[in-house]
Design a protein around this motif. Sequence first.
Motif, PDB file in Angstrom:
ATOM      1  N   GLY A  19       0.793  -1.222   0.000  1.00  0.00           N
ATOM      2  CA  GLY A  19       0.000   0.000   0.000  1.00  0.00           C
ATOM      3  C   GLY A  19       0.822   1.268   0.000  1.00  0.00           C
ATOM      4  O   GLY A  19       0.448   2.262  -0.618  1.00  0.00           O
ATOM      5  N   GLY A  23       3.770   2.808  -4.679  1.00  0.00           N
ATOM      6  CA  GLY A  23       3.268   3.958  -5.420  1.00  0.00           C
ATOM      7  C   GLY A  23       1.769   4.017  -5.485  1.00  0.00           C
ATOM      8  O   GLY A  23       1.057   3.370  -4.727  1.00  0.00           O
ATOM      9  N   ASN A  24       1.286   4.806  -6.418  1.00  0.00           N
ATOM     10  CA  ASN A  24      -0.157   5.000  -6.564  1.00  0.00           C
ATOM     11  C   ASN A  24      -0.701   4.103  -7.658  1.00  0.00           C
ATOM     12  O   ASN A  24      -0.432   4.304  -8.834  1.00  0.00           O
ATOM     13  N   PHE A  25      -1.450   3.137  -7.273  1.00  0.00           N
ATOM     14  CA  PHE A  25      -2.212   2.346  -8.222  1.00  0.00           C
ATOM     15  C   PHE A  25      -3.628   2.245  -7.690  1.00  0.00           C
ATOM     16  O   PHE A  25      -3.946   2.766  -6.631  1.00  0.00           O
ATOM     17  N   THR A  26      -4.474   1.596  -8.407  1.00  0.00           N
ATOM     18  CA  THR A  26      -5.902   1.636  -8.113  1.00  0.00           C
ATOM     19  C   THR A  26      -6.236   1.104  -6.717  1.00  0.00           C
ATOM     20  O   THR A  26      -7.049   1.685  -6.011  1.00  0.00           O
ATOM     21  N   SER A  28      -4.355   0.909  -4.000  1.00  0.00           N
ATOM     22  CA  SER A  28      -3.470   1.300  -2.903  1.00  0.00           C
ATOM     23  C   SER A  28      -4.240   1.855  -1.704  1.00  0.00           C
ATOM     24  O   SER A  28      -3.830   1.646  -0.559  1.00  0.00           O
ATOM     25  N   GLN A  29      -5.335   2.548  -1.944  1.00  0.00           N
ATOM     26  CA  GLN A  29      -6.123   3.072  -0.824  1.00  0.00           C
ATOM     27  C   GLN A  29      -6.746   1.939  -0.016  1.00  0.00           C
ATOM     28  O   GLN A  29      -6.789   1.993   1.212  1.00  0.00           O
ATOM     29  N   ARG A  32      -4.047   0.374   2.070  1.00  0.00           N
ATOM     30  CA  ARG A  32      -3.684   1.217   3.217  1.00  0.00           C
ATOM     31  C   ARG A  32      -4.690   1.060   4.349  1.00  0.00           C
ATOM     32  O   ARG A  32      -4.319   1.010   5.523  1.00  0.00           O
TER      33      ARG A  32
END
Length: 65
Positions: A19, A23-26, A28-29, A32
Motif C-alpha cells: 500500500g 506507489g499509486n495504483f488503483t 493502494s487506498q 492502506r
Amino acid sequence: MKEKSITFLVLALVTGVLGFALGNFTGSQILRVLFIVFADLFVVSILAKGLFSNSTQLKKVKVRK
C-alpha cells in the motif's frame, strides 16, 4: 484471537509494503486501510496475550457459605 497474532503481523507487513511502497495504483487506498485494520488487530492480539494469559498460579478455591 491470541493464536492469530503472527498472522496479523504478516498481513499488516504485506499490506503496508504493497500500500505504501509501491506507489499509486488503483488498489493502494484499499491496501492502506487494510494495513490499519491488520495492525490494529495485531496490537489487540498482543494485548490479549499479555493481559489474559493462562497462568498456572491461579487456582480454584472452594468457599464455604
